[in-house]
Design an enzyme around this catalytic site. Structure first.
Site, short mmCIF file in Angstrom:
data_model
loop_
_atom_site.label_atom_id
_atom_site.label_comp_id
_atom_site.label_asym_id
_atom_site.label_seq_id
_atom_site.Cartn_x
_atom_site.Cartn_y
_atom_site.Cartn_z
N ALA A 133 3.89 24.65 38.45
CA ALA A 133 3.20 23.49 39.04
C ALA A 133 3.95 22.82 40.19
O ALA A 133 3.53 21.78 40.68
CB ALA A 133 2.91 22.47 37.94
N SER A 134 5.04 23.42 40.63
CA SER A 134 5.80 22.77 41.71
C SER A 134 4.96 22.66 42.99
O SER A 134 4.16 23.54 43.31
CB SER A 134 7.08 23.57 42.02
OG SER A 134 8.10 23.20 41.11
N ASP A 149 11.94 26.77 27.13
CA ASP A 149 10.94 27.21 28.09
C ASP A 149 10.85 28.75 28.08
O ASP A 149 11.86 29.43 28.21
CB ASP A 149 11.36 26.71 29.49
CG ASP A 149 10.29 26.90 30.54
OD1 ASP A 149 9.10 26.89 30.19
OD2 ASP A 149 10.66 27.03 31.73
N HIS A 209 1.97 25.65 33.90
CA HIS A 209 3.23 26.22 34.40
C HIS A 209 3.08 26.46 35.90
O HIS A 209 1.99 26.46 36.44
CB HIS A 209 3.53 27.55 33.69
CG HIS A 209 4.08 27.37 32.32
ND1 HIS A 209 5.37 27.67 31.99
CD2 HIS A 209 3.50 26.90 31.18
CE1 HIS A 209 5.56 27.39 30.72
NE2 HIS A 209 4.45 26.93 30.19
N GLU A 227 1.35 30.56 25.09
CA GLU A 227 0.62 30.79 26.35
C GLU A 227 -0.40 31.89 26.18
O GLU A 227 -0.16 32.88 25.50
CB GLU A 227 1.63 31.16 27.46
CG GLU A 227 0.97 31.51 28.78
CD GLU A 227 1.97 31.60 29.94
OE1 GLU A 227 2.95 30.81 29.94
OE2 GLU A 227 1.77 32.45 30.82
P1 13P Z 1 7.69 26.20 39.16
O1 13P Z 1 8.36 27.46 39.57
O2 13P Z 1 6.41 26.00 39.90
O3 13P Z 1 8.56 25.00 39.25
O4 13P Z 1 7.27 26.36 37.62
C1 13P Z 1 8.20 26.09 36.60
C2 13P Z 1 7.74 26.53 35.25
O5 13P Z 1 6.60 26.86 35.02
C3 13P Z 1 8.75 26.54 34.20
O6 13P Z 1 8.24 27.02 32.99
O1 G3H Z 2 9.43 29.46 34.37
C1 G3H Z 2 10.61 29.71 34.56
C2 G3H Z 2 11.55 28.63 34.91
O2 G3H Z 2 11.44 28.32 36.27
C3 G3H Z 2 12.93 29.03 34.53
O3 G3H Z 2 13.41 30.01 35.38
O4 G3H Z 2 14.14 31.90 33.93
O5 G3H Z 2 15.13 31.55 36.23
O6 G3H Z 2 15.69 30.00 34.35
P1 G3H Z 2 14.67 30.92 34.93
ZN ZN Z 3 6.76 28.53 33.29
#
Ligand code: 13P
Ligand code: G3H
Ligand code: ZN
Length: 308
Positions: free
Chosen positions: A212-213, A82, A210, A134
């Site tokens: 999307a929570s 990610d 991204h 992206e």
């Molecule tokens: P959230 O912070 O909305 O869960 O997004 C996660 C994300 O985009 C990880 O790449």
């Molecule tokens: O988009 C980012 C993810 O939520 C991962 O977060 O870089 O703090 O592990 P992080």
């Molecule tokens: Zn992300």
């Protein structure tokens, strides 16, 4: 079964019009929660590992753990980097058996993003690994005041097509008004659904959302009941996620909702059991909460029952 590529998972989602969750892990408990939820819902799933997660737990530990879980599992699982920002991380992930990588050069000018992404595509495709990239910047719509700024930040559909044609990526993350974390909107939550539709018309590969929570109100309330301070936390409501999937989103990234769920579970347990000091008890409670949230997401995205 062995890990599958993200492309296999997203091709089915793209053709049949449903969404698949990409859930972030940093440790054993989150991975177990995600895999168990996917199995109970008979859903394909993408397990996402950020550079921060690799720094925290070690890339080899995370990779081996997920490969082992996949080999024992009946559902298709992809292991994905990610927001990969560094070439060394991408190479190391591929060496460690990741079946998908995101190269995120979205903060660079268009030509640089194309050049950096193309280099990753050349490497990854040579060994059968999926690539996500992206274009655009993740920023809440209401933080963008001027129309000109909005056009500069959110993904331009024509530029998206040019980018995909030039790089050959397998999946494209687009900026349509979401942002990372628990504080996405001050006012009404709003995604640019029309923009997703326009991108989808021009770009014939799976699109990724991204940030999307949902920042689920019941989970936030539970965490707050047991001492968390999350004033003003707000996410993307379920109906906007559904509209985004109908408009063409295939992969939905969720991290914050899992973090909040874990937090709520651990806080509740510790508060109700002040004498317990066995970590398996309170981590186990956090794990259960994450699992329930992943199951909710799987059903919302429509990937339940889609495992093969
Ligand atoms: P959230 O912070 O909305 O869960 O997004 C996660 C994300 O985009 C990880 O790449
Ligand atoms: O988009 C980012 C993810 O939520 C991962 O977060 O870089 O703090 O592990 P992080
Ligand atoms: Zn992300």
């Amino acid at each position: 079964m062995a890990l599958v590529t993200m492309k296999e998972i997203l091709t089915d989602a793209y053709e049949k019009g449903y969404g698949v969750g990409a859930f972030n892990i940093n440790n054993l408990e989150f991975m177990q929660a995600i895999v168990e939820a996917a199995e109970e819902e008979n859903s394909p799933v993408i397990i996402a590992v950020s550079e921060g997660a690799m720094k925290y737990a070690g890339i080899e530990f995370l990779a081996e753990m997920v490969k082992l879980a996949a080999s024992k599992s009946s559902v298709p699982i992809a292991l994905h980097v990610d927001h990969g920002k560094h070439w060394e991380v991408i190479v190391s992930a591929i060496r460690n058996g990741f079946t998908s990588v995101m190269i995120d050069a979205s903060d660079k000018p268009f030509e640089d993003n194309v050049r950096i992404t193309s280099k990753v595509v050349d490497l990854a495709h040579a060994v059968g690994v999926t690539v996500e990239a992206e274009i655009g910047r993740l920023k809440g719509i209401e933080d963008i005041v001027k129309v000109s700024e909005r056009e500069a930040v959110l993904t331009d559909p024509v530029e998206a097509k040019e980018f995909v044609d030039a790089t050959g990526v397998d999946a494209l993350a687009v900026a349509v008004g979401t942002s990372h974390g628990a504080y996405k909107f001050k006012g009404e939550p709003k995604l640019d659904i029309e923009r997703i539709k326009k991108i989808r018309e021009l770009v014939k590969i799976p699109l990724v959302l991204h940030g999307a929570s949902g920042v689920l109100p019941d989970i936030v309330a539970l965490a707050e009941k047991y001492g968390a301070e999350l004033k003003g936390a707000k996410g993307v409501p379920d109906d906007q996620i559904k509209a985004a999937i109908e408009a063409g989103i295939c992969k939905i990234n969720i991290d914050t909702d899992l973090r909040l769920s874990f937090l709520a579970g651990v806080r509740k347990f510790l508060s109700e059991n002040p004498d317990v000091f066995d970590p398996r008890k309170y981590l186990g409670e956090g794990r259960e909460m994450v699992k329930e949230t992943v199951k909710r997401k799987i059903r919302l995205f429509g990937s339940n029952g889609r495992a093969w």
